[in-house]
Motif scaffolding. Sequence first.
Motif, mmCIF file in Angstrom:
data_model
loop_
_atom_site.group_PDB
_atom_site.id
_atom_site.type_symbol
_atom_site.label_atom_id
_atom_site.label_comp_id
_atom_site.label_asym_id
_atom_site.label_seq_id
_atom_site.Cartn_x
_atom_site.Cartn_y
_atom_site.Cartn_z
ATOM 1 N N GLU A 80 0.839 -1.197 0.000
ATOM 2 C CA GLU A 80 0.000 0.000 0.000
ATOM 3 C C GLU A 80 0.877 1.252 0.000
ATOM 4 O OE1 GLU A 80 -3.441 2.155 2.742
ATOM 5 O OE2 GLU A 80 -2.624 0.182 3.269
ATOM 6 N N GLU A 81 0.511 2.220 -0.816
ATOM 7 C CA GLU A 81 1.250 3.474 -0.905
ATOM 8 C C GLU A 81 0.535 4.513 -0.052
ATOM 9 O OE1 GLU A 81 1.174 4.213 -5.042
ATOM 10 O OE2 GLU A 81 2.917 2.939 -5.484
ATOM 11 N N SER A 82 1.123 4.855 1.069
ATOM 12 C CA SER A 82 0.499 5.822 1.972
ATOM 13 C C SER A 82 0.572 7.229 1.381
ATOM 14 C CB SER A 82 1.195 5.790 3.336
ATOM 15 O OG SER A 82 2.541 6.230 3.214
ATOM 16 N N GLU A 83 -0.241 8.110 1.947
ATOM 17 C CA GLU A 83 -0.260 9.496 1.474
ATOM 18 C C GLU A 83 1.092 10.168 1.745
ATOM 19 O OE1 GLU A 83 -1.908 12.696 -0.483
ATOM 20 O OE2 GLU A 83 -2.744 10.668 -0.190
ATOM 21 N N ASP A 84 1.687 9.863 2.891
ATOM 22 C CA ASP A 84 2.999 10.440 3.213
ATOM 23 C C ASP A 84 4.056 9.969 2.229
ATOM 24 O OD1 ASP A 84 1.902 11.743 5.356
ATOM 25 O OD2 ASP A 84 2.449 10.195 6.817
#
Length: 421
Positions: free
Chosen positions: A91-95
């Motif tokens: 998963e690619e986090s917003e940060d």
Amino acid sequence: MTVDAPFEITLCAAPATAPAAGSTKVHGAISATQERILSPVGVYVQHYLRRLESNDADDQSDHLKVHADHAAASAAKAIGNLDLSEEEDEEESEDLLMTDPKEWKQQDHYAVLGLSKLRYRATLDDVIKSHRKKVLRHHPDKKAAQGHLNDDGFFKCIQKAFEILSDQTKRRQWDSVDPAISDDIPSGKKKADFYEVFGPPVPVLGDESTARKEVERFYEFWYSFDSWRSFEYLDKEDATGGGNRDDKRYNDAKNRKERATRKKEDIQRLHTFVDNALKADPRIARFKEEDKLKRNAKRNAQEEEAKRLAEEKKAAEEAAKMAVENALMMEEEQKKARQQAHKLLKKEQRALKLAFKSLNFFAPAGATPSDADIAAATEKLDKITAAKNDADALVAIRTELEAAHAAGNGSATLDDIVSKL
């Protein structure tokens, strides 16, 4: 060590479409044998050393099986139960997506490529595949088609991560400072199984029954171990990018110094780990107790030997101190002699200059020297003082010139002296 063994390969029959035997070509051959130097580390080297000390064939086979099982178990434990199928993506986090490409040294390159589970265990093929996926997903052209103009920040992070992880040298530099790898070390003070906490590294830690020679070999290996961690990744770069050569040299020297400091701290961390293991090792405590019993039997002899060595050391230190003091005294005397000689030289140079003036700059008797005569005489004086660095030589020249001037041939004598310089 080499062993000759028969090696046979049975080839299948050639297919019907194969060319005739006479038209075949040999495209390669078996390469010549090569000798290579291998580092003597690892569980199998430890096993080989045991074989040299044992003639029991069954014991050797059991050790081979145990070490093979140990290596396989270690590899399986390192990977764990990770599901790394191609369909699963991290998963690619917003940060993560908001990572600033200008701050690429602070980014997690494995996380950017979706390899945070594997990290240093990721192969080059894993890096290439993950990079391809990320590029297809975050390419600026694709973002532009979706209406996201000038949205290429994370794409730059991807390219930088691929640049680092696809290069063996740069990847090793990054792995040296990977913040996800813990540098914590056990203190050895907790009540826990010593062999579970501190093992199993390479060479093998062993158990309670391990021979003293092998235990000492284990600690000798780790106290002399030099990690491949290099810390170049943390080098500070010139923020302006326009520094001159001196600034770059200064930054390079500063980076080298900081790398050396970090390397020293890393070695100290490893030594602390080994120190803690040494303190908590019950075998070491047993060996110390055995040594203590032996020392009690020889205590008197050791005390006498220590006393003799202390006296010799004290005498050697006093002799060395005296030698240093004598050398300093001699150096000081030589310095004073040089300073005195320099003072005399300056004094005679001034005396010679005054002699030139008192001798009317060697102008004819009764005549007033012109500016040209003074300049010519001064030039000859400079040549003499430049060529003669000895006060006695200047005294002799001054005496000779005064006598010659009194005899009426001072100018000729001066020219003769200058011509011989």
